[in-house]
Design a protein around this motif. Sequence first.
Motif, PDB file in Angstrom:
ATOM      1  N   UNK A 173       0.822  -1.217   0.000  1.00  0.00           N
ATOM      2  CA  UNK A 173       0.000   0.000   0.000  1.00  0.00           C
ATOM      3  C   UNK A 173       0.852   1.261   0.000  1.00  0.00           C
ATOM      4  N   UNK A 174       2.164   1.084  -0.107  1.00  0.00           N
ATOM      5  CA  UNK A 174       3.066   2.239  -0.117  1.00  0.00           C
ATOM      6  C   UNK A 174       3.263   2.852   1.258  1.00  0.00           C
ATOM      7  N   UNK A 175       2.771   2.187   2.312  1.00  0.00           N
ATOM      8  CA  UNK A 175       2.977   2.740   3.663  1.00  0.00           C
ATOM      9  C   UNK A 175       4.449   2.564   4.041  1.00  0.00           C
TER      10      UNK A 175
ATOM     11  N   UNK B 172       3.791  -1.125  -8.678  1.00  0.00           N
ATOM     12  CA  UNK B 172       3.468  -0.056  -7.718  1.00  0.00           C
ATOM     13  C   UNK B 172       4.525   1.047  -7.765  1.00  0.00           C
TER      14      UNK B 172
ATOM     15  N   UNK C  44      -0.153   5.315  -7.107  1.00  0.00           N
ATOM     16  CA  UNK C  44      -0.470   4.836  -5.755  1.00  0.00           C
ATOM     17  C   UNK C  44      -1.967   4.917  -5.440  1.00  0.00           C
ATOM     18  N   UNK C  45      -2.635   5.994  -5.891  1.00  0.00           N
ATOM     19  CA  UNK C  45      -4.077   6.095  -5.600  1.00  0.00           C
ATOM     20  C   UNK C  45      -4.872   4.999  -6.306  1.00  0.00           C
TER      21      UNK C  45
ATOM     22  N   UNK D 207      -4.137   1.687  -4.503  1.00  0.00           N
ATOM     23  CA  UNK D 207      -4.879   1.615  -3.227  1.00  0.00           C
ATOM     24  C   UNK D 207      -6.362   1.352  -3.486  1.00  0.00           C
TER      25      UNK D 207
ATOM     26  N   UNK E 236      -8.264  -3.812  -0.530  1.00  0.00           N
ATOM     27  CA  UNK E 236      -8.923  -3.494   0.738  1.00  0.00           C
ATOM     28  C   UNK E 236      -8.007  -3.972   1.851  1.00  0.00           C
ATOM     29  N   UNK E 237      -7.608  -3.016   2.687  1.00  0.00           N
ATOM     30  CA  UNK E 237      -6.696  -3.326   3.784  1.00  0.00           C
ATOM     31  C   UNK E 237      -7.376  -3.022   5.107  1.00  0.00           C
TER      32      UNK E 237
ATOM     33  N   UNK F  14     -11.323   9.875  -3.344  1.00  0.00           N
ATOM     34  CA  UNK F  14     -10.893   9.905  -4.744  1.00  0.00           C
ATOM     35  C   UNK F  14     -11.010   8.549  -5.451  1.00  0.00           C
ATOM     36  N   UNK F  15     -10.555   7.486  -4.777  1.00  0.00           N
ATOM     37  CA  UNK F  15     -10.523   6.175  -5.429  1.00  0.00           C
ATOM     38  C   UNK F  15     -11.907   5.530  -5.540  1.00  0.00           C
ATOM     39  N   UNK F  16     -12.903   6.036  -4.788  1.00  0.00           N
ATOM     40  CA  UNK F  16     -14.231   5.377  -4.771  1.00  0.00           C
ATOM     41  C   UNK F  16     -15.303   6.190  -5.493  1.00  0.00           C
TER      42      UNK F  16
ATOM     43  N   UNK G 132     -13.345  -4.592  -3.368  1.00  0.00           N
ATOM     44  CA  UNK G 132     -12.102  -4.492  -4.143  1.00  0.00           C
ATOM     45  C   UNK G 132     -11.529  -5.886  -4.397  1.00  0.00           C
TER      46      UNK G 132
ATOM     47  N   UNK H 287      -9.002   4.887   0.154  1.00  0.00           N
ATOM     48  CA  UNK H 287      -9.203   5.551  -1.139  1.00  0.00           C
ATOM     49  C   UNK H 287      -9.114   7.063  -1.106  1.00  0.00           C
TER      50      UNK H 287
ATOM     51  N   UNK I 161      -7.673  14.790   1.023  1.00  0.00           N
ATOM     52  CA  UNK I 161      -8.876  14.314   1.727  1.00  0.00           C
ATOM     53  C   UNK I 161      -8.509  13.733   3.093  1.00  0.00           C
TER      54      UNK I 161
ATOM     55  N   UNK J  44       2.776   9.455   2.770  1.00  0.00           N
ATOM     56  CA  UNK J  44       2.966   9.046   4.168  1.00  0.00           C
ATOM     57  C   UNK J  44       3.828  10.108   4.868  1.00  0.00           C
TER      58      UNK J  44
END
Lengths: 196, 259
Positions: free
Chosen positions: A48-50, A65, A70-71, A74, A78-79, A102-104, A153, B165, B170, B252
């Motif tokens: 998830x790029x964390x 990735x 990244x968006x 993600x 689903x995490x 944004x992604x949904x 997802x 998301x 946001x 992050x």
Amino acid sequence: MIEWKNASLRFGNKEVIKNLNFKVSLGEKFILNRESGSGKTTLLKTALGIFPLDSGEIHINGTSLNFNNINTIRGMIFYLDQDVSLPEMPINQFFSELYEYKANKTSHLNNKKLEELLFEFRLDSTFLNKNIKELSGGERQRIGLVTGLMLDRPIWLLDEPTSALDKELKLLVVNKIKQSQYSAIVVSHDDCWNNL
Amino acid sequence: MNEVKFLSVIPILLLIIPILLSNRILKVKMNRELVISIFRMVVQLVFVGLYLQYIFTLNNWIINLLYLVIMILVASIHSIKSSSLKLHPLLLPIFISVLIPQVVVLLVFNYFIAGIENLFDAKFIIPVGGMLLGNCLSGNIVALNGFYEGIKDDEKRYNLTLTLGASRNQALLPYLRKSITRSINPTIASLATTGLVSLPGMMTGQILAGAEPFTAIKYQIAILTAILVAKYFSVLLSLYISRHKCFNNFHILDKRIFI
């Protein structure tokens, strides 16, 4: 499909992930139940790029990735973390805002589906007025899993998703994942996942 | 105007002695810091008085502007350090965030309220700039500290919001709202009680210096509004511009920004 290719990650002097090659194909389910501190949670977070990798690549449904996508990436995963750290607000507001993210934005909140899922997870619709910060660990976990089923997802990364649920609910969650087309990696020491 | 002779401030300074005695009897350990602080205040103000007198006599707009820029630079450095953040990545964003609202509000104040021809007149730009800056400084410390410490303490929730998301903006919105509220609310509260609970310093100073109360009020309304506007936009810009330096490419929080 999710794949780690020659993935390595180091925290200071500690090598947490060392040259890992690991793939979970479309619809495949994988349980990670190695000992605590072995980097299971970290592994999920790299997708998830964390925690960006030091070297190697992560491919999600064929896309590598990187920070440009990244968006989008993600939006495919689903995490759910161990603490289910959902934003602290009334649950109905959370679900409304979820579809403004944004992604949904391409999908809409299906209230009927939400009510059905809440019912399945033994939460009635009056529950929607409660604030997430008032929920118990088990209730929070159920809301987290309902969130995943709502977003639908293709890839699921779950970190101890059933730790606060009773036997009946554990079975419900395992069956939901088992019968789905999701590619899933579940970090859990819970016996209920042995049948997956 | 009643001119206050310089040495006539000594009696009011002597009133500090009962505080020192009281602290000694009650064993309140603050006398050393108190004496040092009073001494520093007197010395600093004497020096400020001397060089302000020189700058006011010179009244060169370039020097005045340069002086203002140095004040803004010092305020920016202080606000970053007081927020437990590292100077290097944040100095330029914070400097710009303080500079823009400060200069815009000062020019509006000088043109419309003071009605002066030289918009960079030392007698206006330096003291009014100082009042605005003092408030922007406190606002920025509260906002920067609340914003970045807030995200650090709430890291799991922030990260999960991203994975659900949300775009970076946001996911940052709840922390932005909270920080703006925390830093601007005290100003709004003091506006509501101005004139009822206390007479503001600028107004009191003008009345003591012989100005008509109504003239003092005009300046006071203008300066309080100017403080609110400069503080609000300085806080907003500080948070908006600094975020480009404080998050990695995956949105992050980069913890290396903390001291």
